[in-house]
Design a protein around this motif. Structure first.
Motif, PDB file in Angstrom:
ATOM      1  N   LEU A 322       0.828  -1.208   0.000  1.00  0.00           N
ATOM      2  CA  LEU A 322       0.000   0.000   0.000  1.00  0.00           C
ATOM      3  C   LEU A 322       0.867   1.264   0.000  1.00  0.00           C
ATOM      4  CD1 LEU A 322      -2.752  -1.072   2.568  1.00  0.00           C
ATOM      5  CD2 LEU A 322      -3.161  -0.458   0.187  1.00  0.00           C
ATOM      6  N   ASN A 323       1.911   1.279   0.806  1.00  0.00           N
ATOM      7  CA  ASN A 323       2.797   2.451   0.855  1.00  0.00           C
ATOM      8  C   ASN A 323       3.461   2.706  -0.494  1.00  0.00           C
ATOM      9  OD1 ASN A 323       2.374   3.165   3.550  1.00  0.00           O
ATOM     10  ND2 ASN A 323       3.951   1.769   4.289  1.00  0.00           N
ATOM     11  N   HIS A 325       2.353   1.819  -3.442  1.00  0.00           N
ATOM     12  CA  HIS A 325       1.349   2.230  -4.439  1.00  0.00           C
ATOM     13  C   HIS A 325       0.908   3.680  -4.228  1.00  0.00           C
ATOM     14  CE1 HIS A 325      -1.953   1.663  -7.320  1.00  0.00           C
ATOM     15  NE2 HIS A 325      -2.720   2.314  -6.456  1.00  0.00           N
ATOM     16  N   PHE A 326       0.654   4.047  -2.962  1.00  0.00           N
ATOM     17  CA  PHE A 326       0.118   5.378  -2.675  1.00  0.00           C
ATOM     18  C   PHE A 326       1.200   6.384  -2.285  1.00  0.00           C
ATOM     19  CE2 PHE A 326      -3.663   2.689  -2.030  1.00  0.00           C
ATOM     20  CZ  PHE A 326      -4.568   3.362  -2.849  1.00  0.00           C
ATOM     21  N   THR A 328       3.125   6.626   0.369  1.00  0.00           N
ATOM     22  CA  THR A 328       2.911   7.093   1.736  1.00  0.00           C
ATOM     23  C   THR A 328       4.062   6.642   2.633  1.00  0.00           C
ATOM     24  OG1 THR A 328       1.464   5.157   1.960  1.00  0.00           O
ATOM     25  CG2 THR A 328       0.400   7.297   1.690  1.00  0.00           C
ATOM     26  N   TYR A 332       2.369   5.362   8.006  1.00  0.00           N
ATOM     27  CA  TYR A 332       1.149   6.111   7.688  1.00  0.00           C
ATOM     28  C   TYR A 332      -0.092   5.427   8.256  1.00  0.00           C
ATOM     29  CZ  TYR A 332      -2.035   9.017   4.927  1.00  0.00           C
ATOM     30  OH  TYR A 332      -3.010   9.905   4.535  1.00  0.00           O
ATOM     31  N   TYR A 333      -0.085   4.107   8.276  1.00  0.00           N
ATOM     32  CA  TYR A 333      -1.251   3.357   8.758  1.00  0.00           C
ATOM     33  C   TYR A 333      -1.589   3.693  10.208  1.00  0.00           C
ATOM     34  CZ  TYR A 333       1.724   0.182  11.473  1.00  0.00           C
ATOM     35  OH  TYR A 333       2.593  -0.339  12.395  1.00  0.00           O
ATOM     36  N   SER A 377      -7.749   5.494  -2.163  1.00  0.00           N
ATOM     37  CA  SER A 377      -6.796   6.079  -1.213  1.00  0.00           C
ATOM     38  C   SER A 377      -6.170   4.983  -0.352  1.00  0.00           C
ATOM     39  CB  SER A 377      -7.506   7.085  -0.301  1.00  0.00           C
ATOM     40  OG  SER A 377      -8.472   6.406   0.508  1.00  0.00           O
ATOM     41  N   PHE A 378      -5.083   5.345   0.331  1.00  0.00           N
ATOM     42  CA  PHE A 378      -4.477   4.429   1.295  1.00  0.00           C
ATOM     43  C   PHE A 378      -5.495   4.047   2.353  1.00  0.00           C
ATOM     44  CE2 PHE A 378      -2.419   3.302   5.219  1.00  0.00           C
ATOM     45  CZ  PHE A 378      -1.280   2.595   4.855  1.00  0.00           C
ATOM     46  N   LYS A 379      -6.243   5.023   2.832  1.00  0.00           N
ATOM     47  CA  LYS A 379      -7.226   4.768   3.881  1.00  0.00           C
ATOM     48  C   LYS A 379      -8.220   3.689   3.460  1.00  0.00           C
ATOM     49  CE  LYS A 379     -10.961   7.033   6.475  1.00  0.00           C
ATOM     50  NZ  LYS A 379     -11.682   8.310   6.704  1.00  0.00           N
ATOM     51  N   TYR A 382      -6.406   0.311   3.247  1.00  0.00           N
ATOM     52  CA  TYR A 382      -6.033  -0.191   4.570  1.00  0.00           C
ATOM     53  C   TYR A 382      -7.249  -0.723   5.316  1.00  0.00           C
ATOM     54  CZ  TYR A 382      -3.729  -0.586   9.082  1.00  0.00           C
ATOM     55  OH  TYR A 382      -3.222  -1.077  10.261  1.00  0.00           O
TER      56      TYR A 382
END
Length: 473
Positions: A322-323, A325-326, A328, A332-333, A377-379, A382
């Motif tokens: 995820l980091n 890809h986005f 971040t 961040y999580y 989004s990351f959110k 996640y």
């Protein structure tokens, strides 16, 4: 025994108070950190020393703990405690990691390295044992021990007998690691239930005794004594009580048996998520073994049914995707707050379909390719990851619940006790139970001290602060 070493002079103490008071000293020996902790009779921590030792190579060139330095550290530390001008040490005990053995000769001297439980083993060695005693499924069910190679300490003995017969012929005593560290101080030969009852392939859970293969192989293992057993010893003119040692998993569970807490589950999270149910009396099934369940014995000598999930590793691996890809930051999580509306939307969108994990029998494995373009989004990504991870966690927990489950509370410790999204989803998964986070520092050492205190003060049931915070769904 107790040989001071000039090599270990860089120990430090974090101590409070100036009055000399009665205390209990605990050696807590983990794979990474080795600690000496001191508790008062209220089980408050008053002093802590920490050491790290570089691993060495065994006689086959495989990494193992530097047992010589550990022996010297223990030997140097105890006289220092005895002559302390701050504390009156009345008792000591020892908690260590499991799946590790010490081999002693007729004179009680160690004659081999303390072999690493990650050391590879020829699979033919345990296979012969399984065939002789009803097949792998039945043997593993009866001993509550999944087939884990050297992680089954009984298999280590077979390995030594098969691969190093010259060493094995000199073996007179076989001790699990906690009892060996105790032996350094007391010179006594002991076994106890928490060490022999944890995926060792030695203990017959049907008969609550050593499995018959142990005696038929001629292995000399001492009969277990209660974990509360103390020995009256004298060191440099000072009489103290010394415990027989305890396995770290059982020790960390012990504080939760204090007070009137009802029936509970303990969920210890980190790289592994270890789920423990001390109140499930049903025998382990072959199906549960196939799904990575096992039993071990608590300080009360009762079976504790346990399941596990590679939660932290799976989380870390997926978050990296995820980091990347986005774009971040790594942590961040940690700033993602639970969003109930988003949770409802994702559940409706995917209807139980996995994005991150495979389906069916391989559902605990991440997909090699995850289409992260599905998320805005990351959110969002996640939240979907945590929905899937919580489903896997709930499945693992359900494996250790009996048909007549009466557990009331779930206590969550470790790294994920700080993950609000994980906690919310887990509370949702078990609406009939109260879910708490629990923060206990040095729970393994605390449990070892608790065992000693109960022997020193029979009938005393200290009310420990488990640092509980209730989580609402």
């Amino acid at each position: 025994m107790l040989r001071p070493s000039p090599e270990l002079t860089d120990c430090y103490y974090i101590a409070t108070g100036s009055m000399k008071e009665k205390v209990i000293a605990i050696f807590d020996i983990g794979k990474t950190n080795k600690k000496l902790l001191i508790f008062d009779y209220n089980l408050s921590l008053v002093s802590e020393e920490e050491k790290k030792f570089q691993e060495v190579r065994d006689d086959d060139g495989f990494e193992c703990d530097n047992i010589e330095l550990i022996e010297k550290w223990v030997g140097e530390s105890i006289p220092g405690l005895i002559h302390s001008d701050k504390y009156e040490v009345t008792a000591i005990n020892f908690a260590t990691y499991g799946a590790t053995l010490a081999y002693l000769d007729e004179q009680g001297e160690r004659i081999a390295p303390v072999y690493n439980y990650l050391k590879p083993i020829d699979e033919k060695i345990p296979e012969k044992l399984y065939r002789r005693y009803g097949g792998q499924d039945e043997f593993c069910r009866r001993t509550a021990s999944p087939a884990l190679g050297m992680l089954n300490s009984g298999i280590q003995v077979l390995w030594l007998k098969s691969v190093k017969p010259d060493v094995f012929t000199k073996v007179r005593y076989i001790l699990h690691f906690p009892q060996y560290i105790s032996n350094l101080v007391t010179g006594k030969i002991y076994s106890e239930h928490t060490s022999i009852g944890c995926h060792t392939a030695l203990w017959d859970f049907d008969n609550m005794d050593y499995h018959r293969w142990v005696r038929e192989e001629g292995f000399n293992l001492p009969d277990p004594v209660p974990v509360e057993t103390l020995n009256d010893i004298t060191i440099e003119g000072k009489r103290i009580q010394a415990g027989v040692g305890i396995h770290d998993s059982s020790s960390s569970l012990a504080p939760y048996f204090t007070g009137n807490r009802g029936k509970f589950l303990l969920i210890s999270t980190g790289t592994w998520c270890i789920n423990m149910n001390p109140f499930n009396t049903e025998k382990l099934t072959a199906e549960q073994l196939d799904k990575d369940c096992l039993c071990y014995l608590s300080i009360t000598r009762q079976p504790v049914k346990s399941s596990r999930l590679f939660l932290g590793y799976l989380h870390e691996t997926a978050v990296k995707k995820l980091n990347l890809h986005f774009k971040t930051p790594e942590d961040y999580y940690k700033h993602v707050n639970p969003d109930q509306k988003l949770i409802d939307t994702l559940r409706k969108k995917y209807g139980g379909r996995n994005v991150f994990f495979k389906s069916g029998a391989d559902s605990r494995e991440l997909k090699e390719r995850v289409d992260l373009f599905e998320f805005k989004s990351f959110k969002e990504g996640y939240h979907q990851l945590m929905i899937e991870l919580n489903h896997l966690t709930a499945e693992a927990i359900n494996l250790i619940l009996p048909s007549d489950d009466e557990t009331e509370n779930i206590y969550i410790t470790g790294g994920f006790s700080n993950n609000r999204l994980f906690l919310k989803l887990l509370a949702e998964a078990f609406p009939a139970k109260k879910v708490y986070t629990s923060e206990i520092s040095n729970s393994t050492a605390l449990g070892a001290a608790l065992v000693v205190l109960k022997s020193l003060s029979p009938g005393k049931d200290p009310s420990l602060n488990l640092g509980l915070t209730e989580i609402k769904a």
